[in-house]
Design a protein around this motif. Structure first.
Motif, mmCIF file in Angstrom:
data_model
loop_
_atom_site.group_PDB
_atom_site.id
_atom_site.type_symbol
_atom_site.label_atom_id
_atom_site.label_comp_id
_atom_site.label_asym_id
_atom_site.label_seq_id
_atom_site.Cartn_x
_atom_site.Cartn_y
_atom_site.Cartn_z
ATOM 1 N N ALA A 31 0.827 -1.210 0.000
ATOM 2 C CA ALA A 31 0.000 0.000 0.000
ATOM 3 C C ALA A 31 0.857 1.255 0.000
ATOM 4 C CB ALA A 31 -0.931 0.001 1.211
ATOM 5 N N LEU A 32 2.039 1.181 0.621
ATOM 6 C CA LEU A 32 2.952 2.330 0.649
ATOM 7 C C LEU A 32 3.782 2.432 -0.628
ATOM 8 C CD1 LEU A 32 4.241 2.072 4.337
ATOM 9 C CD2 LEU A 32 2.655 3.764 3.409
ATOM 10 N N GLY A 33 3.644 1.455 -1.524
ATOM 11 C CA GLY A 33 4.423 1.466 -2.756
ATOM 12 C C GLY A 33 5.804 0.861 -2.613
ATOM 13 N N ALA A 34 6.089 0.229 -1.469
ATOM 14 C CA ALA A 34 7.386 -0.407 -1.248
ATOM 15 C C ALA A 34 7.302 -1.847 -1.764
ATOM 16 C CB ALA A 34 7.749 -0.370 0.232
ATOM 17 N N PHE A 35 7.266 -2.005 -3.073
ATOM 18 C CA PHE A 35 6.966 -3.304 -3.670
ATOM 19 C C PHE A 35 8.038 -4.364 -3.424
ATOM 20 C CE2 PHE A 35 4.576 -0.273 -6.460
ATOM 21 C CZ PHE A 35 3.332 -0.581 -5.939
ATOM 22 N N PRO A 36 9.339 -4.044 -3.471
ATOM 23 C CA PRO A 36 10.321 -5.095 -3.154
ATOM 24 C C PRO A 36 10.160 -5.632 -1.728
ATOM 25 C CG PRO A 36 11.377 -3.301 -4.331
ATOM 26 C CD PRO A 36 10.002 -2.826 -3.981
ATOM 27 N N ARG A 37 9.855 -4.758 -0.779
ATOM 28 C CA ARG A 37 9.651 -5.210 0.604
ATOM 29 C C ARG A 37 8.376 -6.056 0.692
ATOM 30 N NH1 ARG A 37 10.190 0.062 4.308
ATOM 31 N NH2 ARG A 37 10.611 -1.495 5.948
ATOM 32 N N ALA A 38 7.337 -5.641 -0.010
ATOM 33 C CA ALA A 38 6.098 -6.422 -0.021
ATOM 34 C C ALA A 38 6.340 -7.807 -0.615
ATOM 35 C CB ALA A 38 5.035 -5.678 -0.829
ATOM 36 N N PRO A 54 -16.748 -0.467 -4.909
ATOM 37 C CA PRO A 54 -15.804 -0.476 -3.785
ATOM 38 C C PRO A 54 -14.600 0.415 -4.075
ATOM 39 C CG PRO A 54 -15.572 -2.478 -5.074
ATOM 40 C CD PRO A 54 -16.712 -1.723 -5.681
ATOM 41 N N PRO A 55 -13.746 0.659 -3.079
ATOM 42 C CA PRO A 55 -12.589 1.552 -3.306
ATOM 43 C C PRO A 55 -11.727 1.158 -4.494
ATOM 44 C CG PRO A 55 -12.873 1.161 -0.960
ATOM 45 C CD PRO A 55 -13.854 0.256 -1.668
ATOM 46 N N LEU A 96 -8.003 6.572 -1.531
ATOM 47 C CA LEU A 96 -8.660 5.256 -1.529
ATOM 48 C C LEU A 96 -7.701 4.117 -1.854
ATOM 49 C CD1 LEU A 96 -11.887 6.217 -3.539
ATOM 50 C CD2 LEU A 96 -11.640 6.021 -1.052
ATOM 51 N N ILE A 97 -6.451 4.436 -2.119
ATOM 52 C CA ILE A 97 -5.495 3.419 -2.568
ATOM 53 C C ILE A 97 -5.172 2.445 -1.441
ATOM 54 C CG2 ILE A 97 -3.050 3.112 -3.175
ATOM 55 C CD1 ILE A 97 -3.324 5.390 -5.104
ATOM 56 N N ARG A 98 -5.206 1.168 -1.771
ATOM 57 C CA ARG A 98 -4.821 0.096 -0.866
ATOM 58 C C ARG A 98 -3.764 -0.762 -1.553
ATOM 59 N NH1 ARG A 98 -7.397 3.329 1.314
ATOM 60 N NH2 ARG A 98 -9.274 3.103 2.587
ATOM 61 N N ALA A 122 -2.069 -0.049 -5.374
ATOM 62 C CA ALA A 122 -0.991 0.877 -5.008
ATOM 63 C C ALA A 122 -0.268 1.446 -6.227
ATOM 64 C CB ALA A 122 0.009 0.169 -4.093
ATOM 65 N N GLY A 123 -0.033 0.619 -7.231
ATOM 66 C CA GLY A 123 0.697 1.085 -8.400
ATOM 67 C C GLY A 123 -0.079 2.074 -9.252
ATOM 68 N N LEU A 124 -1.390 2.155 -9.039
ATOM 69 C CA LEU A 124 -2.204 3.047 -9.856
ATOM 70 C C LEU A 124 -2.006 4.514 -9.505
ATOM 71 C CD1 LEU A 124 -5.589 1.096 -10.061
ATOM 72 C CD2 LEU A 124 -3.828 1.305 -11.807
ATOM 73 N N ARG A 125 -1.355 4.793 -8.367
ATOM 74 C CA ARG A 125 -1.136 6.208 -8.029
ATOM 75 C C ARG A 125 -0.331 6.912 -9.120
ATOM 76 N NH1 ARG A 125 1.510 3.709 -3.631
ATOM 77 N NH2 ARG A 125 0.138 4.772 -2.160
ATOM 78 N N PHE A 126 0.503 6.160 -9.821
ATOM 79 C CA PHE A 126 1.317 6.781 -10.864
ATOM 80 C C PHE A 126 0.530 6.940 -12.170
ATOM 81 C CE2 PHE A 126 4.158 4.307 -8.040
ATOM 82 C CZ PHE A 126 4.610 5.395 -7.322
ATOM 83 N N SER A 127 -0.452 6.081 -12.399
ATOM 84 C CA SER A 127 -1.362 6.292 -13.526
ATOM 85 C C SER A 127 -2.213 7.525 -13.275
ATOM 86 C CB SER A 127 -2.260 5.064 -13.707
ATOM 87 O OG SER A 127 -1.498 3.916 -13.972
ATOM 88 N N LEU A 128 -2.644 7.697 -12.017
ATOM 89 C CA LEU A 128 -3.373 8.908 -11.655
ATOM 90 C C LEU A 128 -2.506 10.134 -11.905
ATOM 91 C CD1 LEU A 128 -4.887 7.662 -8.274
ATOM 92 C CD2 LEU A 128 -6.172 8.109 -10.362
#
Length: 866
Positions: A361-368, A491-492, A525-527, A531-537
């Motif tokens: 959700a924080l965009g820390a994809f390698p850690r996720a 939904p969100p 609303l990002i979960r 999460a990756g869609l914030r950059f499309s926005l």
């Protein structure tokens, strides 16, 4: 490769040293202090090298610190070492006689033994010697040295770390080429401008193969490394600390930043104080908490390598357990879970999955990814697998993500998990694997199963809307996104997908005023699953602002998304490419080329969508400055990146082809490409792209699209299309006055290169009309703006914008006249006769067709950008 480190000029410090040493009416001495590695020794060498005085160097050392006169042994006289008074007197006399009117430089004076320090203090009273003394900030200094500035009146100069720009300059000079801004920022963050740390990081990372050159741009990939020399230095410094302080350092090395209550419970307050006194740990406020961090860059890496595996596992377990017992921020829970992975304490699969979701959700994809993989190994099922797969997809490893997503049998999954799986797989197939038909079929089949589930259908429709926009069906995608946005059942996740589709569609269809609100509303609303869609926005919002001519807002928006992308290099370079496109729209061609070139290099092996966007803009940036081969090469890369299904960018591709052709002086081909781009955009309802394509043709001299541009000016949001239409109409009627008005509108919006082209076309119109004065005035405007854009060379500028027809001497006199000098004053300034000045002024006014002196001055000032 041998790195050549430059000497960064420190003019203020150098001047202060020179003034102190050359003083005629006060103490001739200066004390230079600074932290370790700030470049004190280099500064002393540079400063004294410029002096004509004889110089003697003395250096304090750890080895000689406890030896009487240890630093001055080579200057000692023949007397008994126990005759201290005579020895002081003789050594002082020897230095004074040896250096008449000279300079004694004492480096690292904090390491002088007491007798050497006493002698140094006595030398300060000499009228024939100047002293330059360096000490290290934070180290104990002998009283006799401290007295130099406290009692003797010596000037004190503090050598600071590099500023950010100085660090970047040193980095580029040492590597011998440009450094991508993301790498420069990482290195700055690690070193904080300390020259010593900068050098050891660069040399260590280069030797480890992590700092390398790609396409002429230096990039740091992976974790930075340091040299063995610096590692040993830091290790020694840590080992000198008392055991309680070392315990604190070890805890912070594994867990930083550590909240003070956590560290206090693990180590105790006395140990914390000892670590701070040893200058190994620092405490500061971070948000709402007081936290501990290591005081030196790279100390953590050194400490972690020096701790045996059993102790390391124990430390990680201690910190993780305590962090879990103090429920706090998501960042703490994520770190607790990560520390548990390699500790002596097990953690449940559920805990790892929750932490993986929070990291995503924080965009820390390698850690996720790491946490989700561990959760799967601990027995968690579909949820962890989905998080893992999405993390792979968001970091451009589509094939790996597809292997995970295609493994489960969807019919055996709960409905919610099945829906999440289908959406993740469809998105990965379309955007990462260019498998459009398979993606759409997957969504269609799932939607047919969900006949009565409105929330699920909203989710599926929203994803389909985003795909439709990428396919170039922006109107269809926008209609679907609007319906989902208004649905009470959505939904969100559906709302975020709809907003990402809608913001981009609004930008490309010319309705950009609404896009920022769509993006802002969805960010909250990002979960983890979106999460990756914030950059499309961000892409939709930034492009909407650029297309509507709101350049300042676009810049602020882009910087905000750039901050969000700090942990995602592909997204960072993608947003950076949009900033480069903004630079190009504003006419800052050098900045656009630099930013877009590094973005294209950074995306060379990652996200194909962003890669295409970066190279499309890069091709135009090269083309407008006449770099045809580079523009053509960038077009080829963009063609390969756009792929079969990203039809949204087909008009942009033809616009870039048009600019590459125009750069090669093939204007007819350029116009054909621009017309084709406009036709493609019109068919897809991409009004903003259609306007840009039609206006590109206008800039190449084509007027066929003028009526359509007039229509688009009423349909597209913002103020950018109006001057485009005005320019097209004026060009078709060869109306120089209207072209000048259009140029002024562009200039008022900050679109300097567009203004330059319009002025250039105005100059051509005036030339054909025989209006020499207005021709020259417009050409001067175009010339000045083109120079300000980095000497741009568009077809209009090459054809019509020429420098004023003045000799260097005539231009010089005209500029002096513009500075309110009379002819007599100009004659005195240049050492010529007033009659000569009058003759030159007459020639200038005749060449410029100026009505009077004021008219001449206005034209000359225009050319010079005033």
């Amino acid at each position: 490769m041998n790195l050549h480190w430059p000497v960064i000029e420190r003019p203020a410090e150098t001047a202060a040293i020179a003034r102190a040493v050359g003083s005629a009416d006060g103490p001739r001495g200066v004390v230079v202090d600074g932290l370790a590695g700030t470049g004190k020794t280099t500064l002393l060498k540079e400063s004294t090298a410029r002096s004509s005085r004889p110089v003697t160097w003395v250096a304090g050392t750890t080895a000689a610190q406890h030896t009487p006169f240890g630093a001055l042994s080579e200057h000692l006289g023949p007397r008994s070492p126990w005759d201290l008074t005579s020895r002081l007197s003789d050594t002082r006399r020897a230095l004074t006689e040896h250096l008449p009117n000279g300079t004694v430089v004492v480096d690292d004076a904090h390491l002088l033994d007491p007798l050497s320090a006493t002698l140094l203090n006595q030398l300060a009273t000499s009228s024939t010697l100047a002293l330059v003394v360096s000490t290290r900030t934070g180290e104990p200094v002998p009283d006799a040295v401290t007295a130099l500035w406290k009692d003797r009146g010596f000037v004190r100069v503090t050598v600071r770390d590099f500023e950010h720009a100085e660090s970047d300059a040193a980095l580029a000079a040492a590597l011998g080429g440009p450094v991508e801004s993301l790498t420069a920022e990482r290195i700055w963050t690690e070193t904080q401008g300390n020259p010593l740390y900068l050098r050891h990081l660069v040399e260590g990372s280069h030797a480890a193969g992590r700092l390398r050159c790609r396409n002429g741009i230096w990039q740091l990939r992976g974790e930075p490394a340091i040299t063995l020399e610096l590692a040993l230095l830091l290790h020694t410094r840590c080992r000198r600390a008392p055991p309680p302080a070392r315990r604190v350092v070890e805890l912070v090395a594994f867990g930083e930043p550590l909240a003070l209550p956590v560290l206090s419970e693990l180590a105790g307050e006395e140990a914390m104080i000892a670590a701070e006194r040893a200058e190994l740990v620092r405490f500061s406020r971070e948000g709402s908490m007081l936290a501990a961090r290591l005081a030196h860059p790279f100390l953590g890496e050194v400490v972690r390598k020096s701790v045996d595996e059993r102790t390391a596992r124990q430390i990680r377990g201690e910190i993780a357990a305590l962090l879990r017992s103090h429920p706090g921020r998501p960042a703490d829970r994520i770190r607790a879970a990560e520390l548990s992975l390699d500790s002596d304490r097990r953690v449940s699969a559920d805990t790892l999955t929750v932490a993986a979701e929070e990291a995503a959700a924080l965009g820390a994809f390698p850690r996720a990814e790491n946490l989700a993989r561990a959760a799967t190994a601990e027995g968690d099922g579909v949820t962890a697998r989905l998080i893992h797969a999405r993390a792979l997809a968001w970091t451009d490893r589509g094939a790996d993500a597809e292997r995970l997503l295609s493994a489960p049998d969807p019919t055996a999954l709960p409905e919610a998990d099945r829906l999440t799986l289908v959406i993740a797989r469809a998105a990965n197939l379309f955007w990462n694997l260019d498998a459009g038909p398979e993606s759409l079929e997957l969504l269609r089949l799932e939607r047919s199963r969900r006949a009565t589930d409105r929330a699920a259908r909203d989710c599926l429709d929203a994803v389909r809307a985003a795909i439709d926009v990428s396919l170039g069906n922006a109107d269809d995608g926008l209609r679907t996104a609007l319906r989902v946005r208004r649905s009470v059942s959505a939904p969100p996740a559906a709302r975020v997908w709809a907003a990402s589709a809608g913001a981009l569609a609004l930008a490309m269809t010319g309705h950009g005023h609404a896009a920022p609100a769509w993006a802002d509303g969805a960010l909250g609303l990002i979960r983890s699953d979106t999460a990756g869609l914030r950059f499309s926005l961000g892409q939709g919002e930034i492009l909407a602002l650029v297309h509507s001519g709101q350049f300042d807002r676009a810049d602020r928006s882009a910087r905000r998304y750039l901050t969000m992308a700090a942990d995602n290099p592909a997204a960072w370079f993608g947003i950076s490419a949009l900033i480069g496109r903004l630079d190009l729209a504003k006419g800052d061609v050098p900045a656009a080329q630099a930013r877009l070139a590094e973005a294209a290099a950074g995306l060379e092996r990652s996200n194909v969508g962003w890669r295409g966007i970066a190279n499309l803009a890069l091709a135009q940036a090269f083309a407008v400055s006449g770099r045809t081969p580079e523009a053509t090469a960038a077009v080829r890369v963009a063609e390969a990146a756009i792929g079969e299904h990203r039809l949204l960018y087909r008009p942009d591709l033809d616009i870039s082809r048009a600019w590459a052709a125009a750069s090669g002086r093939n204007t007819s081909a350029a116009i054909e490409f621009a017309r084709r781009a406009a036709s493609l955009a019109h068919t897809s309802g991409l009004l903003a792209a259609e306007a840009e394509a039609l206006h590109a043709a206008v800039r190449f001299g084509d007027t066929a699209g003028a009526p359509r541009l007039l229509s688009l000016a009423d349909l597209i949001d913002g103020r950018l299309v109006q001057p485009m239409a005005r320019q097209a109409t004026a060009l078709s009627s060869a109306d120089g006055d209207e072209l000048v008005h259009a140029a002024g509108q562009f200039d008022g919006l900050g679109a300097r290169l567009l203004a330059a082209d319009a002025y250039a076309q105005a100059a051509d119109a005036y030339r054909h009309a025989g209006d020499r004065r207005r021709e020259l005035r417009s050409a001067a405007h175009a010339h000045a703006l083109a120079d300000g854009c980095g000497h741009a060379r568009t077809p209009a500028l090459v054809t019509a914008a020429r420098a004023l027809p003045l000799t260097d001497r005539e231009r010089q006199m005209a500029l002096l006249a513009a500075a309110d000098l009379t002819n007599h004053q100009i004659a005195d300034r240049l050492g010529v006769s007033p009659r000569t000045v009058e003759g030159h002024m007459s020639h200038v006014m005749m060449k410029l067709q100026a009505r009077d002196r004021a008219d001449m001055i206005r034209t000359v000032l225009i050319e010079n950008g005033a």
